[in-house]
Motif scaffolding. Structure first.
Motif, PDB file in Angstrom:
ATOM      1  N   SER A 165       0.682  -1.082   0.005  1.00  0.00           N
ATOM      2  CA  SER A 165       0.042  -0.001   0.103  1.00  0.00           C
ATOM      3  C   SER A 165       0.892   1.300  -0.076  1.00  0.00           C
ATOM      4  CB  SER A 165      -0.925  -0.175   1.237  1.00  0.00           C
ATOM      5  OG  SER A 165      -0.265   0.382   2.442  1.00  0.00           O
ATOM      6  N   HIS A 166       0.350   2.387   0.204  1.00  0.00           N
ATOM      7  CA  HIS A 166       1.234   3.588   0.468  1.00  0.00           C
ATOM      8  C   HIS A 166       1.730   3.633   1.674  1.00  0.00           C
ATOM      9  CE1 HIS A 166      -0.670   5.193  -3.394  1.00  0.00           C
ATOM     10  NE2 HIS A 166      -1.794   5.184  -2.868  1.00  0.00           N
ATOM     11  N   TYR A 167       1.232   2.976   2.583  1.00  0.00           N
ATOM     12  CA  TYR A 167       2.134   3.011   3.876  1.00  0.00           C
ATOM     13  C   TYR A 167       2.945   1.679   4.231  1.00  0.00           C
ATOM     14  CZ  TYR A 167      -1.380   6.545   3.944  1.00  0.00           C
ATOM     15  OH  TYR A 167      -2.332   7.726   3.513  1.00  0.00           O
ATOM     16  N   GLN A 168       2.584   0.580   3.812  1.00  0.00           N
ATOM     17  CA  GLN A 168       3.381  -0.413   4.189  1.00  0.00           C
ATOM     18  C   GLN A 168       2.946  -1.628   3.416  1.00  0.00           C
ATOM     19  OE1 GLN A 168       1.352  -1.098   8.151  1.00  0.00           O
ATOM     20  NE2 GLN A 168      -0.796  -0.457   7.243  1.00  0.00           N
ATOM     21  N   LYS A 169       3.747  -2.836   3.671  1.00  0.00           N
ATOM     22  CA  LYS A 169       3.586  -4.113   2.887  1.00  0.00           C
ATOM     23  C   LYS A 169       2.412  -4.930   3.567  1.00  0.00           C
ATOM     24  CE  LYS A 169       5.882  -8.356   1.028  1.00  0.00           C
ATOM     25  NZ  LYS A 169       7.017  -8.756   0.789  1.00  0.00           N
ATOM     26  N   ILE A 170       1.553  -5.343   3.027  1.00  0.00           N
ATOM     27  CA  ILE A 170       0.531  -6.158   3.750  1.00  0.00           C
ATOM     28  C   ILE A 170       0.318  -7.598   3.037  1.00  0.00           C
ATOM     29  CG2 ILE A 170      -2.186  -6.305   4.014  1.00  0.00           C
ATOM     30  CD1 ILE A 170      -2.267  -3.247   3.350  1.00  0.00           C
ATOM     31  N   GLU A 171       0.278  -8.486   3.924  1.00  0.00           N
ATOM     32  CA  GLU A 171       0.361 -10.242   3.777  1.00  0.00           C
ATOM     33  C   GLU A 171      -0.686 -10.673   4.562  1.00  0.00           C
ATOM     34  OE1 GLU A 171       4.658 -11.296   2.614  1.00  0.00           O
ATOM     35  OE2 GLU A 171       4.590 -10.120   4.376  1.00  0.00           O
ATOM     36  N   ILE A 172      -1.176 -11.884   3.726  1.00  0.00           N
ATOM     37  CA  ILE A 172      -2.152 -12.668   4.636  1.00  0.00           C
ATOM     38  C   ILE A 172      -1.558 -14.056   4.386  1.00  0.00           C
ATOM     39  CG2 ILE A 172      -4.398 -13.535   5.137  1.00  0.00           C
ATOM     40  CD1 ILE A 172      -5.291 -10.679   4.713  1.00  0.00           C
ATOM     41  N   TYR A 173      -1.583 -15.066   5.016  1.00  0.00           N
ATOM     42  CA  TYR A 173      -1.069 -16.416   4.611  1.00  0.00           C
ATOM     43  C   TYR A 173      -1.996 -17.468   5.502  1.00  0.00           C
ATOM     44  CZ  TYR A 173       3.558 -14.831   3.042  1.00  0.00           C
ATOM     45  OH  TYR A 173       4.363 -13.958   2.579  1.00  0.00           O
ATOM     46  N   GLN A 174      -2.083 -18.487   5.055  1.00  0.00           N
ATOM     47  CA  GLN A 174      -2.736 -19.531   5.580  1.00  0.00           C
ATOM     48  C   GLN A 174      -1.634 -20.352   6.372  1.00  0.00           C
ATOM     49  OE1 GLN A 174      -6.291 -20.452   5.878  1.00  0.00           O
ATOM     50  NE2 GLN A 174      -5.595 -21.787   7.510  1.00  0.00           N
ATOM     51  N   THR A 175      -1.650 -20.764   7.771  1.00  0.00           N
ATOM     52  CA  THR A 175      -0.728 -21.402   8.445  1.00  0.00           C
ATOM     53  C   THR A 175      -1.263 -22.683   8.939  1.00  0.00           C
ATOM     54  OG1 THR A 175      -1.164 -20.824  10.623  1.00  0.00           O
ATOM     55  CG2 THR A 175       0.142 -19.134   9.317  1.00  0.00           C
ATOM     56  N   GLN A 176      -0.384 -23.627   9.237  1.00  0.00           N
ATOM     57  CA  GLN A 176      -0.770 -24.742   9.509  1.00  0.00           C
ATOM     58  C   GLN A 176      -1.349 -24.961  10.941  1.00  0.00           C
ATOM     59  OE1 GLN A 176       2.428 -27.767   9.929  1.00  0.00           O
ATOM     60  NE2 GLN A 176       0.822 -29.481   9.132  1.00  0.00           N
ATOM     61  N   ALA A 177      -0.795 -24.136  11.958  1.00  0.00           N
ATOM     62  CA  ALA A 177      -1.186 -24.383  13.342  1.00  0.00           C
ATOM     63  C   ALA A 177      -2.139 -23.342  13.739  1.00  0.00           C
ATOM     64  CB  ALA A 177      -0.036 -24.492  14.186  1.00  0.00           C
ATOM     65  N   TYR A 178      -2.152 -22.055  13.334  1.00  0.00           N
ATOM     66  CA  TYR A 178      -2.717 -20.887  13.818  1.00  0.00           C
ATOM     67  C   TYR A 178      -3.663 -20.324  12.852  1.00  0.00           C
ATOM     68  CZ  TYR A 178       0.064 -20.745  17.635  1.00  0.00           C
ATOM     69  OH  TYR A 178       0.765 -21.311  18.979  1.00  0.00           O
ATOM     70  N   GLY A 179      -4.145 -21.145  11.853  1.00  0.00           N
ATOM     71  CA  GLY A 179      -5.034 -20.549  10.759  1.00  0.00           C
ATOM     72  C   GLY A 179      -4.542 -19.409   9.942  1.00  0.00           C
ATOM     73  N   LYS A 180      -5.258 -18.311   9.641  1.00  0.00           N
ATOM     74  CA  LYS A 180      -4.757 -17.089   8.863  1.00  0.00           C
ATOM     75  C   LYS A 180      -4.034 -16.238   9.803  1.00  0.00           C
ATOM     76  CE  LYS A 180      -8.709 -17.555   5.586  1.00  0.00           C
ATOM     77  NZ  LYS A 180     -10.034 -16.995   5.280  1.00  0.00           N
ATOM     78  N   ALA A 181      -3.016 -15.597   8.895  1.00  0.00           N
ATOM     79  CA  ALA A 181      -2.066 -14.716   9.669  1.00  0.00           C
ATOM     80  C   ALA A 181      -1.871 -13.543   8.971  1.00  0.00           C
ATOM     81  CB  ALA A 181      -0.757 -15.463   9.846  1.00  0.00           C
ATOM     82  N   LEU A 182      -2.075 -12.306   9.590  1.00  0.00           N
ATOM     83  CA  LEU A 182      -1.817 -10.957   9.206  1.00  0.00           C
ATOM     84  C   LEU A 182      -0.481 -10.609   9.369  1.00  0.00           C
ATOM     85  CD1 LEU A 182      -3.086  -8.585   7.538  1.00  0.00           C
ATOM     86  CD2 LEU A 182      -4.031  -7.666   9.691  1.00  0.00           C
ATOM     87  N   LEU A 183       0.264 -10.095   8.365  1.00  0.00           N
ATOM     88  CA  LEU A 183       1.458  -9.275   8.598  1.00  0.00           C
ATOM     89  C   LEU A 183       1.459  -7.633   7.983  1.00  0.00           C
ATOM     90  CD1 LEU A 183       2.054 -12.392   8.399  1.00  0.00           C
ATOM     91  CD2 LEU A 183       4.610 -11.776   8.406  1.00  0.00           C
TER      92      LEU A 183
END
Length: 432
Positions: A165-183
């Motif tokens: 984005s204009h402000y930061q890098k946004i990532e969403i992943y599907q993890t094995q043990a903790y479900g979806k993760a936002l970074l």
């Protein structure tokens, strides 16, 4: 040309600007793309990010494999490409990676694998019990790190969402043990499995503390003060909103989040936060928090919640801002914020506590703790300013919290935790 079983190309790439990002997802994507470029068939992948920096990975192909290790501090990558037979050309992978990683220069050396004139073929027959199976894709590791620690979660696929984005890098992943993760900017903001522990303690504990602390101040003790207007600074993914809307007595919930893309990604990919965006009391303002505060009239809110899972995002809220923040609160109002891990960053809790002391009495500053597995060290501290502590809750107060916790099917917060959260270990108490 000497007949061989396969080919082995050793590559070195220098001055690669792409590696300076130290992005494991990008390195994986480029190695996958190189395999596809030469017509190889990918069987599985495994990538790992080292602390504090550097990526190693392997792309297993039916024709053998590609491996890489990066030194981002030098802009350098060492790559090996193994192939069986002569059906694909590893030199094409070299040229492809040199271009995609932006290498200023590189070197390569080819070795032949298994000269047939030196080999003695054996009679080999698989046993009758041998089964041919397709190996599952190897998972990659999603790693948050700094100079002192690293946290790794096994992810199951390529990013569900990835954008700058204009402000930061946004990532969403599907993890094995903790479900979806936002970074955000490679910092873990939340995971589906344990985000509720953080957000419940940031919202429900101070909300009930407000109600119980102000019971005797109200002119009619039978109708204690209730929160009506709440301001949330940060939390644009909706986790804190999901908890706030559970309180039916709230009339207005203003959320200030400068990055509109965070909310857009959340609404599309973080379905467990979906209720937050459907409540009519929620008003979202995409602007800078300090600008919003500067244009807010005095005594506008009963509570101000600062949601900053990265300690650097608390930096704008320094001593000079707290006088203004306090002026925006109605009588009896409070401000609450996370102050991060007293193990990893003790100075955050210590500095914020001292800053707040200039504007609130010491007996109106309440540090408390929660335990969240994916936060640094697993321990997160908070401070609520403007409320007084009750040494113990009455039977009716406990009953009220427990009723709320069960009705809302809360993940973490309950009546016993409300009191226990204020019990500080010795090393935390000494920081204050």
């Amino acid at each position: 040309m000497t007949q061989t079983l396969g080919r082995h190309l050793l590559l070195e790439l220098y001055d690669c600007p792409a590696l300076l990002l130290d992005d494991v997802a990008q390195v994986e994507a480029q190695l996958r793309a190189a395999a596809n470029h030469i017509g190889a068939s990918i069987v599985g992948v495994m990538f790992h990010h080292f602390a504090p920096y550097g990526v190693s990975g392997v792309v297993v192909i039916e024709e053998s494999h590609l491996t890489i290790h990066t030194w981002p501090e030098w802009g350098f990558a060492s790559i090996d490409i193994f192939t069986c037979g002569d059906s694909i050309d590893p030199w094409q992978a070299y040229l492809f990676l040199k271009e995609k990683l932006g290498a200023a220069h590189g070197s390569a050396m080819e070795m032949r694998r298994g000269e047939k004139r030196l080999l003695n073929r054996q009679d080999y027959f698989p046993t009758q019990n041998a089964q041919i199976a397709t190996a599952p894709l190897l998972q990659s590791w999603l790693t948050e790190r700094d100079e002192t620690f690293a946290l790794s979660l096994k992810r199951l696929s390529a990013p569900l969402f990835q954008a700058q984005s204009h402000y930061q890098k946004i990532e969403i992943y599907q993890t094995q043990a903790y479900g979806k993760a936002l970074l955000l900017d490679a910092k873990l903001v939340l995971t589906e499995k344990d985000e509720a522990a953080y957000h419940e303690m940031l919202v429900h504990l101070p909300f009930f503390q407000f109600q119980f602390s102000n019971f005797d101040k109200h002119p009619n003790p039978e109708t204690p003060l209730t929160l009506q207007k709440v301001l949330i600074l940060g939390g644009g993914e909706g986790g804190i909103l999901r908890q706030a809307i559970r309180h039916q007595h709230l009339q207005v919930i203003d959320l200030v989040e400068i990055d509109e893309m965070v909310g857009q990604a959340s609404r599309q990919y973080l379905d467990f936060l979906a209720p937050a965006w459907r409540d009519s009391r929620v008003r979202v303002h995409h602007t800078n928090a300090t600008d919003f505060l500067a244009h807010t009239p005095p005594e506008s809110y009963d509570a101000i919640l600062i949601d900053a899972t990265d300690s650097k995002r608390l930096l704008p809220f320094e001593k000079a801002h707290y006088a203004h923040i306090k002026s925006l609160l109605r009588k009896g109002g409070f401000v609450v914020m996370p102050t991060h891990s007293p193990y990893i960053e003790p100075q955050v809790l210590q500095n914020q506590y001292r800053n707040l002391q200039d504007f609130w009495d010491k007996n109106e500053l309440l540090p408390y703790l929660a335990h969240i597995p994916t936060f640094p060290s697993g321990m997160c501290s908070f401070i609520v300013a403007g409320l007084k502590r009750k040494e113990s809750l009455s039977h009716m107060e406990k009953k009220e919290i427990q009723f709320f916790s069960e009705k809302e099917k809360l993940f973490y917060y309950n009546a016993e935790l409300h009191t226990a959260a204020f019990a500080l270990p010795n090393f935390v108490a000494r920081l204050l």
